[in-house]
Design a protein around this motif. Structure first.
Motif, PDB file in Angstrom:
ATOM      1  N   LEU A 172       0.827  -1.205   0.000  1.00  0.00           N
ATOM      2  CA  LEU A 172       0.000   0.000   0.000  1.00  0.00           C
ATOM      3  C   LEU A 172       0.864   1.259   0.000  1.00  0.00           C
ATOM      4  N   ASP A 175       2.219   1.809  -3.577  1.00  0.00           N
ATOM      5  CA  ASP A 175       1.201   2.244  -4.532  1.00  0.00           C
ATOM      6  C   ASP A 175       0.688   3.646  -4.216  1.00  0.00           C
ATOM      7  N   GLU A 176       0.597   3.975  -2.919  1.00  0.00           N
ATOM      8  CA  GLU A 176       0.154   5.310  -2.526  1.00  0.00           C
ATOM      9  C   GLU A 176       1.176   6.352  -2.967  1.00  0.00           C
ATOM     10  N   CYS A 178       3.412   6.098  -5.464  1.00  0.00           N
ATOM     11  CA  CYS A 178       3.422   6.218  -6.931  1.00  0.00           C
ATOM     12  C   CYS A 178       2.233   7.032  -7.424  1.00  0.00           C
ATOM     13  N   TYR A 179       1.104   6.883  -6.774  1.00  0.00           N
ATOM     14  CA  TYR A 179      -0.079   7.631  -7.184  1.00  0.00           C
ATOM     15  C   TYR A 179       0.059   9.109  -6.817  1.00  0.00           C
ATOM     16  N   ASP A 185      -1.296   4.699 -11.267  1.00  0.00           N
ATOM     17  CA  ASP A 185      -2.047   3.631 -10.615  1.00  0.00           C
ATOM     18  C   ASP A 185      -1.330   2.318 -10.915  1.00  0.00           C
ATOM     19  N   LYS A 187      -1.718  -0.588  -9.791  1.00  0.00           N
ATOM     20  CA  LYS A 187      -2.629  -1.723  -9.958  1.00  0.00           C
ATOM     21  C   LYS A 187      -3.050  -1.884 -11.417  1.00  0.00           C
ATOM     22  N   SER A 339      -7.044   3.532   1.871  1.00  0.00           N
ATOM     23  CA  SER A 339      -5.809   2.931   1.360  1.00  0.00           C
ATOM     24  C   SER A 339      -6.054   1.563   0.741  1.00  0.00           C
ATOM     25  N   ARG A 341      -8.084   0.776  -1.368  1.00  0.00           N
ATOM     26  CA  ARG A 341      -8.517   0.856  -2.766  1.00  0.00           C
ATOM     27  C   ARG A 341      -7.458   0.287  -3.708  1.00  0.00           C
ATOM     28  N   PHE A 342      -6.205   0.279  -3.273  1.00  0.00           N
ATOM     29  CA  PHE A 342      -5.140  -0.252  -4.111  1.00  0.00           C
ATOM     30  C   PHE A 342      -5.175  -1.778  -4.208  1.00  0.00           C
ATOM     31  N   LEU A 343      -5.983  -2.419  -3.356  1.00  0.00           N
ATOM     32  CA  LEU A 343      -6.088  -3.877  -3.376  1.00  0.00           C
ATOM     33  C   LEU A 343      -7.368  -4.366  -4.046  1.00  0.00           C
ATOM     34  N   HIS A 345     -10.120  -5.586  -6.269  1.00  0.00           N
ATOM     35  CA  HIS A 345     -10.411  -6.122  -7.595  1.00  0.00           C
ATOM     36  C   HIS A 345     -11.787  -6.776  -7.542  1.00  0.00           C
TER      37      HIS A 345
END
Length: 502
Positions: A172, A175-176, A178-179, A185, A187, A339, A341-343, A345
Motif C-alpha cells: 500500500l 502504490d500510494e 506512486c499515485y 495507478d 494496480k 488505502s 482501494r489499491f487492493l 479487484h
C-alpha cells in the motif's frame, strides 16, 4: 434385505461428513471424543518439550506412514498408528520448558474455536460464504483499531501473520507513493519507469520480511536501506536523518519507514514518537511492525511502551504470539480505510460491484488473498472467556519472569547476558567459560542442540555481532523461576561437558 454396493458406499459417505443426519452426528461425536482422548494422553505423558529423537529418525518414521489404503480405514486404529510418529514426536509448545521461539501455548477456548472454524469451513472473502463471520471480523477490527488509538476512519483485516501484514503495508505504501508523486495507478498500469529509485528504511534489527517484501514487490532487496541501532537495538533517529539526507543527495526516493515494536531477538521497540515525526516531515508512509510487541495494548503495566503507534499509517499485530492463539492468526490495520482501494479487484462471481452499492461487505476487497479462515473467532472467544484483566496479568507475568531471569543469569558463573534489562520477554546470553580452548560459538550451538535431544528443554540460538548466543523466549505464563533454575543448571552441565570438544 441386502444392500447394493452403491447403497453401502452412500451409507459410508453419510458417516464421513458433519451434517444434520443421525449418522453424521454420531460419527462426528465418536471421532472427536477419540481424538480428544489421545491428545489428552499425549499431553499428560509429556515430561519434556520434545521426546529427544534426532531429525533423521523422525523423518523415517513419518515416511513410513505415507501408504494410503484403497478402502476406508478404522479411525481408532489410525489414531494408534499416528500416536508415536506424529503426536509423540511433536514439540510440546505448552510445556513450561518450551522457551525457544515466538511460539506460544494456545488457550483452550482458542483450540475449541478451531473446531468451530473448521466445522463450518467458511471463507471470509465474500459475504455469502461467511455471513455472520464477516460481521464478527469487522467488529473485531473496529475493537482493535480503537485499542491502538486509531479513529473511526481506520480499517483492517485478519491475516496469516506478520509476513502477510508487513507485505500488505509496504504494498500500500508503494502504490500510494506512486499515485501521489506521479499519478500512477500501479494496480492498473504497473510500476513507473522511476521505480528503481524507490527506497524503504528500517533498522538493522528489523524483521527479514522487509527485505523479502521489497524483493516480491519488484523493488529488490537493495531497495531496503538499514538504519543503525543503539546499544538497546533500537533504531537511531540521528542515523535515520543522515540516511535520508544521503538518499536525497543520490536522487533516490524514500517512500516508507518501518518501525519495529518488538524485534525478534531482543524485543526492542524503536522510538516510535520520533520516527512518526520524521515520517510526517519527510512524507513517508510509517508502518509499524508490532507482530511481537502489539500485545502491549492489553498490558496494564507496559502499554505506555506503545506511545506513538497511533501515528502509524499501518500496523502489523500477531495473535499467535502473546495473545496465545493457535497458528495462524494476525491482523493488518490501516489508519485510512481508503488505502485499501489499491487492493480492490472485482470478480462477478465473488464480489460484484453491485454488492458495494447495496452495502454488502465482501472482505476480499481488503486482502491480498482470497480464501481466508474465520480466525477472528479464536481471538473473540479467547477474550470473552479469559477477560482483559487476566490477559493483562498473563502477559505482564512473562515480562516479570524475563527480568528476573536476566538478573539470575547475570550472577551465574561463565554466563554472559547480552540484555540485562529485557524490553519484552526474551533474554539473550551465552555460556562463556573462562578456561576453555574450544570454539565458544560451536559450544553454545552444541548446548542448544543437546538440550533438545536430551529432552531437557527447548531453547533457541541466535547470532549477535557474528557470535552464537542462546535465547530464552518466555511467552508461557505457566513457566516459573523453578523451571529456569533447572534449565540453567542443565546448560552449565552441558557447557562443562562439551567445552573441550567443540
Amino acid at each position: 434385505m441386502t444392500l447394493t454396493n452403491k447403497e453401502i458406499k452412500a451409507e459410508v459417505m453419510e458417516e464421513l461428513f458433519l451434517h444434520s443426519g443421525e449418522s453424521g452426528q454420531a460419527s462426528f461425536q465418536k471421532q472427536m471424543t477419540e481424538m480428544i482422548a489421545i491428545l489428552s494422553r499425549t499431553f499428560q505423558d509429556a515430561t519434556a518439550p520434545y521426546i529427544g529423537k534426532q531429525p533423521k529418525m523422525v523423518q523415517d518414521e513419518i515416511a513410513s506412514l505415507i501408504k494410503f489404503p484403497n478402502e476406508t480405514q478404522n479411525f481408532t486404529e489410525l489414531l494408534q498408528e499416528i500416536a508415536e510418529p506424529i503426536l509423540k514426536n511433536s514439540l510440546q509448545v505448552s510445556h513450561e520448558k518450551s522457551i525457544a521461539h515466538l511460539h506460544c501455548p494456545p488457550l483452550i477456548p482458542a483450540i475449541a474455536a478451531e473446531i468451530v472454524i473448521s466445522s463450518f469451513n467458511q471463507s471470509l472473502d465474500s459475504w455469502d460464504q461467511s455471513t455472520a463471520a464477516t460481521y464478527l471480523e469487522q467488529e473485531m477490527i473496529k475493537w482493535l483499531t480503537k485499542k491502538f488509538g486509531y479513529t473511526a476512519n481506520s480499517d483492517g483485516t485478519f491475516t496469516s501473520g506478520g509476513t502477510q501484514s508487513n507485505y500488505t503495508g509496504l504494498l500500500l505504501a508503494r502504490d500510494e507513493f506512486c499515485y501521489r508523486k506521479w499519478g500512477r495507478d500501479v494496480k492498473l498500469d504497473g510500476l513507473p519507469s522511476q521505480f528503481h529509485k524507490l527506497r524503504i528504511l528500517c533498522s538493522e534489527d528489523a524483521h527479514f520480511t522487509v527485505q523479502k517484501t521489497a524483493a516480491q514487490l519488484g523493488l529488490g532487496v537493495n531497495a531496503v536501506i538499514t538504519v543503525k541501532v543503539d546499544e538497546y537495538h533500537r533504531m537511531s533517529p540521528m542515523h535515520l536523518k543522515k540516511q535520508l539526507i544521503d538518499l536525497k543527495e543520490k536522487d533516490l526516493l524514500p517512500f516508507a519507514l518501518v518501525g519495529t515494536c518488538g524485534t525478534t531477538d531482543f524485543g526492542s521497540i524503536d522510538p516510535l514518537v520520533e520516527l512518526a515525526t520524521i515520517a510526517k516531515e519527510e512524507e513517508l508512509w510509517f508502518h509499524v511492525d508490532a507482530a511481537y510487541g502489539g500485545a502491549l495494548i492489553l498490558s496494564e503495566s507496559y502499554n505506555w511502551k506503545l506511545e506513538g503507534i497511533k501515528a502509524a499509517d499501518s500496523i502489523t499485530v500477531d495473535f499467535h504470539k502473546l495473545f496465545y492463539q493457535p497458528i495462524s492468526c494476525g491482523a493488518f490495520l490501516v489508519k485510512n480505510s481508503q488505502s485499501f482501494r489499491f487492493l480492490n479487484h472485482h470478480a462477478d462471481y465473488l464480489n460484484p460491484i453491485e454488492d458495494d452499492g447495496e452495502g454488502i461487505p465482501n472482505l476480499v476487497n481488503k486482502s491480498i488473498v482470497t480464501t481466508r479462515r474465520f480466525d477472528a473467532f479464536k481471538l473473540f472467544l479467547s477474550l470473552k472467556t479469559v477477560g482483559i484483566r487476566l490477559f493483562s496479568e498473563m502477559i505482564d507475568a512473562t515480562f516479570y519472569l524475563a527480568q528476573e531471569t536476566a538478573n539470575y543469569l547475570s550472577h551465574q558463573p561463565n554466563i554472559k547476558v547480552e540484555n540485562k534489562n529485557p524490553e519484552l520477554n526474551t533474554v539473550i546470553f551465552r555460556f562463556e567459560p573462562q578456561t576453555s580452548t574450544g570454539d565458544v560459538c560451536k559450544l553454545n550451538r552444541k548446548i542448544q542442540q543437546e538440550m533438545l535431544y536430551e529432552s531437557k528443554a527447548a531453547i533457541a540460538k541466535t547470532s549477535v555481532n557474528g557470535r552464537t548466543y542462546l535465547k530464552f523466549t518466555m511467552l508461557n505464563p505457566r513457566t516459573k523461576m523453578k523451571h529456569i533454575y533447572e534449565i540453567v543448571e542443565e546448560i552449565q552441565t552441558l557447557g562443562w561437558k562439551w567445552r573441550e570438544h567443540t
